[in-house]
Design a protein around this motif. Structure first.
Motif: not given
Length: 62
Positions: A6-15, A20-22, A51-55, A57-62
């Motif tokens: 959902n939108q909240m989960e997507l926003q939390n994931l992006r944050e 992790h990028d920072t 970096r590994n964790t960021k990647q 997590l990013a895989s869940f956006l695909q």
């Protein structure tokens, strides 16, 4: 792999990805500036872990 977030989960994931990028970038900078070999290695390993964790997590956006 399809994820239905959902939108909240997507926003939390992006944050989380952004955080992790920072962290990765900061830890890389600390490693570059560090002269102590043990701390340098610790910062490099922590940066890679972030970096590994960021990647992952990013895989869940695909």
């Amino acid at each position: 792999m399809t994820h239905h977030l959902n939108q909240m989960e997507l926003q939390n994931l992006r944050e989380l990805i952004s955080a992790h990028d920072t962290a990765c970038k900061k830890l890389e900078t600390y490693a570059q500036q560090c002269t102590d070999p043990e701390f340098k290695q610790m910062f490099q390993q922590s940066s890679q872990s972030a970096r590994n964790t960021k990647q992952k997590l990013a895989s869940f956006l695909q």
